[in-house]
Design a protein around this motif. Sequence first.
Motif, mmCIF file in Angstrom:
data_model
loop_
_atom_site.group_PDB
_atom_site.id
_atom_site.type_symbol
_atom_site.label_atom_id
_atom_site.label_comp_id
_atom_site.label_asym_id
_atom_site.label_seq_id
_atom_site.Cartn_x
_atom_site.Cartn_y
_atom_site.Cartn_z
ATOM 1 N N GLY A 177 -2.904 4.795 -8.539
ATOM 2 C CA GLY A 177 -3.363 3.908 -7.470
ATOM 3 C C GLY A 177 -3.517 2.472 -7.939
ATOM 4 O O GLY A 177 -2.830 2.017 -8.850
ATOM 5 N N ASP A 226 0.823 -1.205 0.000
ATOM 6 C CA ASP A 226 0.000 0.000 0.000
ATOM 7 C C ASP A 226 0.861 1.261 0.000
ATOM 8 O O ASP A 226 0.558 2.226 -0.711
ATOM 9 C CB ASP A 226 -0.946 0.005 1.195
ATOM 10 C CG ASP A 226 -2.015 1.078 1.064
ATOM 11 O OD1 ASP A 226 -2.763 1.050 0.053
ATOM 12 O OD2 ASP A 226 -2.074 1.958 1.938
ATOM 13 N N THR A 227 1.927 1.260 0.775
ATOM 14 C CA THR A 227 2.841 2.398 0.798
ATOM 15 C C THR A 227 3.431 2.629 -0.589
ATOM 16 O O THR A 227 3.524 3.767 -1.063
ATOM 17 C CB THR A 227 3.974 2.164 1.836
ATOM 18 O OG1 THR A 227 3.382 2.056 3.134
ATOM 19 C CG2 THR A 227 4.992 3.292 1.817
ATOM 20 N N SER A 263 0.475 3.722 -3.102
ATOM 21 C CA SER A 263 -0.107 5.018 -2.728
ATOM 22 C C SER A 263 0.701 6.214 -3.202
ATOM 23 O O SER A 263 0.188 7.338 -3.233
ATOM 24 C CB SER A 263 -0.289 5.095 -1.217
ATOM 25 O OG SER A 263 -1.243 4.155 -0.791
ATOM 26 N N GLN A 264 1.939 6.018 -3.586
ATOM 27 C CA GLN A 264 2.748 7.140 -4.058
ATOM 28 C C GLN A 264 2.432 7.538 -5.497
ATOM 29 O O GLN A 264 2.882 8.566 -5.980
ATOM 30 C CB GLN A 264 4.236 6.828 -3.890
ATOM 31 C CG GLN A 264 4.750 5.737 -4.786
ATOM 32 C CD GLN A 264 6.205 5.407 -4.554
ATOM 33 O OE1 GLN A 264 7.003 6.282 -4.234
ATOM 34 N NE2 GLN A 264 6.559 4.142 -4.695
#
Length: 118
Positions: A26, A17-18, A21-22
């Motif tokens: 998505g 997710d990290t 998420s950038q």
Amino acid sequence: MEGQNKATLHDMQDRVDTYISQFKEGYFRPLTMIARLSEEIGELAREVNHVYGEKPKKITEDENTIENELGDLLFVLLSFANSLHINLEDAFDQSMTKIETRDKDRWTKKEVECEQDE
């Protein structure tokens, strides 16, 4: 990596997710995720066939491993679960409970060796 704690599924989902998420784009939509899973399964199948099957690699093909392909598959699976807000630790526990109940007498159990007192 001996002595280091291994990541839990929760840790892996957080790490994915990290990473995802950038990016503005998505996560992919569910149908795209299924296509990605299918693609990775195909790549895993190809590698298994090269190692255990009758189809050798072409000389021009890059080196690869089953481990790499399983890692790629796991990344996509973690991404898919994240995109649908599914906790894979919970999903795994539910599946194992079902399997341990439903299939407890389905297979031939190994003989349990009894420890004898000396």
